[in-house]
Design an enzyme around this catalytic site. Structure first.
Site, PDB file in Angstrom:
ATOM      1  N   PRO A 291       0.858  -1.201   0.000  1.00  0.00           N
ATOM      2  CA  PRO A 291       0.000   0.000   0.000  1.00  0.00           C
ATOM      3  C   PRO A 291       0.887   1.242   0.000  1.00  0.00           C
ATOM      4  O   PRO A 291       1.317   1.714   1.053  1.00  0.00           O
ATOM      5  CB  PRO A 291      -0.797  -0.140   1.301  1.00  0.00           C
ATOM      6  CG  PRO A 291       0.103  -0.930   2.198  1.00  0.00           C
ATOM      7  CD  PRO A 291       0.918  -1.838   1.315  1.00  0.00           C
ATOM      8  N   ASP A 464       6.184   2.575   1.658  1.00  0.00           N
ATOM      9  CA  ASP A 464       5.253   1.528   2.059  1.00  0.00           C
ATOM     10  C   ASP A 464       4.547   1.988   3.340  1.00  0.00           C
ATOM     11  O   ASP A 464       5.182   2.118   4.390  1.00  0.00           O
ATOM     12  CB  ASP A 464       6.022   0.219   2.295  1.00  0.00           C
ATOM     13  CG  ASP A 464       5.103  -0.957   2.567  1.00  0.00           C
ATOM     14  OD1 ASP A 464       3.940  -0.744   2.960  1.00  0.00           O
ATOM     15  OD2 ASP A 464       5.562  -2.109   2.399  1.00  0.00           O
ATOM     16  N   HIS A 465       3.237   2.207   3.239  1.00  0.00           N
ATOM     17  CA  HIS A 465       2.499   2.734   4.386  1.00  0.00           C
ATOM     18  C   HIS A 465       2.355   1.711   5.507  1.00  0.00           C
ATOM     19  O   HIS A 465       1.973   2.076   6.636  1.00  0.00           O
ATOM     20  CB  HIS A 465       1.114   3.215   3.945  1.00  0.00           C
ATOM     21  CG  HIS A 465       0.773   4.582   4.452  1.00  0.00           C
ATOM     22  ND1 HIS A 465       0.995   4.974   5.760  1.00  0.00           N
ATOM     23  CD2 HIS A 465       0.215   5.665   3.837  1.00  0.00           C
ATOM     24  CE1 HIS A 465       0.595   6.222   5.926  1.00  0.00           C
ATOM     25  NE2 HIS A 465       0.128   6.675   4.770  1.00  0.00           N
ATOM     26  N   ARG A 466       2.658   0.458   5.253  1.00  0.00           N
ATOM     27  CA  ARG A 466       2.663  -0.532   6.331  1.00  0.00           C
ATOM     28  C   ARG A 466       3.853  -0.323   7.257  1.00  0.00           C
ATOM     29  O   ARG A 466       3.798  -0.657   8.447  1.00  0.00           O
ATOM     30  CB  ARG A 466       2.729  -1.950   5.748  1.00  0.00           C
ATOM     31  CG  ARG A 466       1.549  -2.356   4.894  1.00  0.00           C
ATOM     32  CD  ARG A 466       1.814  -3.712   4.264  1.00  0.00           C
ATOM     33  NE  ARG A 466       2.987  -3.694   3.408  1.00  0.00           N
ATOM     34  CZ  ARG A 466       3.488  -4.781   2.791  1.00  0.00           C
ATOM     35  NH1 ARG A 466       2.892  -5.960   2.954  1.00  0.00           N
ATOM     36  NH2 ARG A 466       4.556  -4.671   2.027  1.00  0.00           N
ATOM     37  N   CYS A 468       5.669   2.680   7.772  1.00  0.00           N
ATOM     38  CA  CYS A 468       5.678   3.947   8.512  1.00  0.00           C
ATOM     39  C   CYS A 468       4.541   4.829   8.040  1.00  0.00           C
ATOM     40  O   CYS A 468       3.896   4.557   7.022  1.00  0.00           O
ATOM     41  CB  CYS A 468       7.016   4.661   8.344  1.00  0.00           C
ATOM     42  SG  CYS A 468       7.342   5.195   6.645  1.00  0.00           S
TER      43      CYS A 468
END
Length: 494
Positions: A291, A464-466, A468
């Site tokens: 994501p 990658d929003h997972r 940070c």
């Protein structure tokens, strides 16, 4: 009964490769560890050494063909059996012609052709392969001594187009040609600029091979102008130029993936193989699993160019702008280590890497590749610059060793060289972020409440929003931007 040389496990999960060129022909005598075929995997182009010595009985596959691990590449007959081939004993009979009845040394003539066969027999009987190939064990470290061709030092080419191989080391024959037929092939003409189907000139550059293949002929059929008849890029360019000048050009072999339909509106199918297949799989995985989020920032890079010029005057050494930004990126990853991570989906963990292995996106003749500078966190600015320069030197041909294409933890992409300002790049899976550098051009910029002309660059950050949230990514991006705007500020973190 000949022994079969199977395509070995190429490592890194690679299970297939494309035959680029055969370096031997049926009937050639080879020794253990002699390079016999050049193949292109999704990682790199490599030469495979034979684990057997003897006489090449047959080849399996043509240049451009995809082969899989475990398939037979070639078969090698024992040298002792090769002595019994009918064509060999016939050679000494030539001195029996009536015109030369008094030649006393005629019976000794057979010793000359048997010398390489005897050497191969000794190597086969007493030596094990010194090459490390998965599936072919190494019993002793007894690699036969090789003659180092001119232009090479320590096994590394000193010039891209000056490497040479033995005269029999660049053959591209029909793969099913029998031994007897191979030995009755007529002698190739030595005229340059003319194709001869029996000629086997050495060709070492993948670019030269591909350029010839894409234009419908085999480069080894040319008589090269390089050392030991090595075919150079200029030889291929000259032949192509001659082809275009002819009213009815004749091509030796049809070009692979270069079909020219009579109807320009006809569709063309291009197989997704090799590097393109690997890149497609990785990018698809990245888009499916990660994501991602994108942020960007315009930065005044005027002071960066001033710092570069000052380094040149102070040290006499040139530092590229990309090398300096790479220095800032490494420092930024030490400040924001979460971005130097990957996600282990199996254990549902974020793996924060201790070492910074900086990937550099590079557009090569083989396609997009990301060679890696391992241990960038422990390098000085000078060492980082030199490592980057070494990668740049290999970029045109894409001839990176497989070890240089794995293990990256963060990627730097200078797409400004392509003439664009920004891009929402795809993260190089399984990494967690990628930083893009756009064009550096003069723009109007407000300085001390007044308009001025400054050199401005756009930085694009995809993360990658997972791993940070935006605060961490923005902190990293503004840190790098601050270093670009004021390079001296980096000193406080060193």
């Amino acid at each position: 009964m000949g022994r079969e040389f199977l395509l070995p496990d190429l490592g890194e999960g690679l299970t297939e490769a494309e035959i680029v060129a055969w370096l031997v022909a049926p009937g050639d005598t080879i020794v253990i560890d002699q390079a016999v075929v050049e193949v292109e995997s999704a990682k790199s182009i490599v030469e495979l050494p034979s684990p057997y010595g003897g006489v090449v009985a047959s080849l399996f596959g043509e240049p451009g063909q995809i082969i899989h691990a475990g398939q037979v590449l070639l078969t090698v007959a024992d040298a002792a059996e090769a002595v019994d081939v009918p064509d060999v004993p016939d050679v000494p009979d030539v001195p029996d012609v009536p015109d030369a009845p008094d030649a006393p040394d005629a019976p000794d003539a057979p010793d000359a052709p048997d010398a390489p066969v005897a050497a191969a027999t000794a190597a086969t009987a007493s030596e094990g392969s010194g090459a490390v190939l998965v599936g072919y064990g190494t019993t002793e470290s007894t690699r036969p001594a090789r003659t180092v061709p001119a232009g090479r030092f320590g096994g590394i080419s000193t010039s891209r187009d000056t490497r040479v191989f033995p005269a029999d080391a660049a053959a591209l024959p029909a793969p099913t040609l029998p031994v007897a037929a191979a030995r009755t092939t007529p002698t190739a003409s030595v005229m340059t600029g003319v194709l001869h189907p029996a000629r086997r000139s050495p060709v070492v550059s993948p670019i030269v091979r591909r350029l010839a293949r894409d234009n419908g002929f085999d480069a080894s059929m040319l008589a090269g102008t390089g050392q030991n008849n090595l075919v150079l890029r200029t030889d291929v360019d000259d032949y192509i130029r001659d082809l275009t000048a002819r009213p009815t050009p004749a091509r030796a072999t049809p070009a692979r993936n270069a079909a020219q339909p009579a109807d320009v509106s006809a569709d063309i199918r291009i197989p997704i193989t090799g590097l393109r297949k690997a890149v497609s799989a990785r990018l698809t995985t990245s888009r499916r699993e990660i994501p991602e989020a994108t942020i960007w920032l315009d930065v005044d890079a005027t002071a960066l160019f001033t710092a570069r010029d000052q380094l040149l005057m102070a040290t006499g050494e040139r530092f590229s702008v990309t090398a300096l930004i790479a220095r800032f990126v490494v420092a930024g990853l030490r400040q924001f280590p979460l971005l130097n991570s990957s996600v282990d989906t199996a254990s549902q963990e974020i793996l924060q890497h201790g070492a910074v292995n900086l990937g550099i996106a590079a557009q090569t003749s083989r396609g997009l590749m990301v060679p890696v500078i391992h241990g960038a966190h422990a390098m000085t600015t000078r060492q980082l610059r030199d490592s980057l320069a070494e990668l740049v030197a290999h970029s045109p041909d894409g001839t990176f060793p497989p070890s240089a294409l794995t293990g990256g933890t963060f990627t730097l992409n200078n797409f400004g060289s392509l003439g664009v300002d920004g891009s929402a790049a795809i993260i190089n899976h399984p990494e967690a972020a990628i930083l893009g550098i756009g064009r550096m051009i003069e723009r109007s910029w407000v300085v001390d409440h007044a308009l001025a002309v400054r050199t401005v660059v756009e930085l694009s950050m995809v993360f990658d929003h997972r791993v940070c949230d935006g605060k961490t990514a923005a902190g990293f991006l503004t840190y790098v931007a601050r270093c670009i705007e004021n390079p001296v500020s980096l000193l406080t973190d060193l």
